[in-house]
Design an enzyme around this catalytic site. Structure first.
Site, short mmCIF file in Angstrom:
data_model
loop_
_atom_site.label_atom_id
_atom_site.label_comp_id
_atom_site.label_asym_id
_atom_site.label_seq_id
_atom_site.Cartn_x
_atom_site.Cartn_y
_atom_site.Cartn_z
N GLY A 196 0.96 -1.38 0.26
CA GLY A 196 -0.10 0.06 -0.21
C GLY A 196 0.96 1.06 0.21
O GLY A 196 1.78 1.32 0.74
N SER A 197 0.73 2.23 -0.78
CA SER A 197 1.16 3.63 -0.87
C SER A 197 0.30 4.88 -1.99
O SER A 197 -0.39 4.61 -1.70
CB SER A 197 2.12 3.11 -1.68
OG SER A 197 2.24 2.20 -3.08
#
Length: 223
Positions: free
Chosen positions: A192-193
């Protein structure tokens, strides 16, 4: 392209254990241990119920990793600026210098290979150390990141890959000085980012907060 059971290994992963399609460059450090462990437990499960029980979570983890590191082919859209990332538009913010920042949040379910928003030349690729708070958090402004600058027909375009709470590594694919085509793969963020793109002054934003984007497909600007 489909791969047979006897084809050569790809990114260090035996071809018989990967799904049809393409895997992201830079996936090996995560894929190899999980796929190897799953293969081992599956092989031993034929002779032991204990190993059979262990094979369930290890196989599920390997399957999840293979899904996360998928890198599908895309039909690149027409338009001046296209999305560099799969995800959801988190914010659209006017900047002090007249530019507009479009922030795209990428969950672990999204494809995490990022693409060039315009054709041009990579003028700089800068790694900036930082923290690892969740990418949807305001404090993520100080997270680990890679800052890209592209010389394009619209002038300098800045794009920032931001690590999240789980994403502890950003893998740039291209060095400074590389000429890129619009929609070309430029790097990977593991897990996730967020990806930010700064539109030049006078360029109108075509997306809105909450909208889903697809890298190489969704147009970001408006004529």
């Amino acid at each position: 392209m489909p791969h047979s059971q006897t084809s050569a290994p790809r990114d260090g992963v035996p071809s018989g254990l990967i799904p049809k399609g393409r895997l992201a460059r830079g996936a090996s450090p995560w894929l190899l241990p999980t796929v190897a462990t799953a293969a081992l437990t599956l092989a031993k499960s034929r002779k032991s119920g204990r190993w059979a029980a262990a094979a369930v979570p290890t196989t599920a983890l390997a399957a999840g990793m293979l899904w996360f590191f998928r890198d599908p082919e895309r039909e690149i859209a027409q338009g001046r600026v296209i999305s560099p990332a799969d995800g959801v538009v988190q914010s659209i913010m006017p900047w002090k210098d007249g530019r507009t920042r479009v922030a795209i949040f990428m969950s672990p379910l999204n494809v995490h290979v990022n693409r060039a928003p315009l054709a041009g030349t990579v003028t700089s690729v800068e790694h900036v150390p930082g923290g690892f708070v969740p990418a949807f958090n305001k404090e993520s402004e100080n997270n680990e990141r890679v800052v890209w600058h592209f010389d394009t027909e619209l002038g300098d375009i800045e794009m920032v890959q931001i690590a999240g709470a789980v994403a502890r590594r950003i893998v740039p694919y291209l060095p400074q000085g590389t000429k890129v085509e619009q929609g070309e793969r430029i790097g990977l963020i593991r897990f996730g980012s967020r990806v930010d793109i700064y539109l030049p002054e006078g360029v109108e934003v075509a997306v809105e907060v909450g909208q889903t984007t697809t890298a190489g497909v969704t147009r970001i600007d408006r004529d």
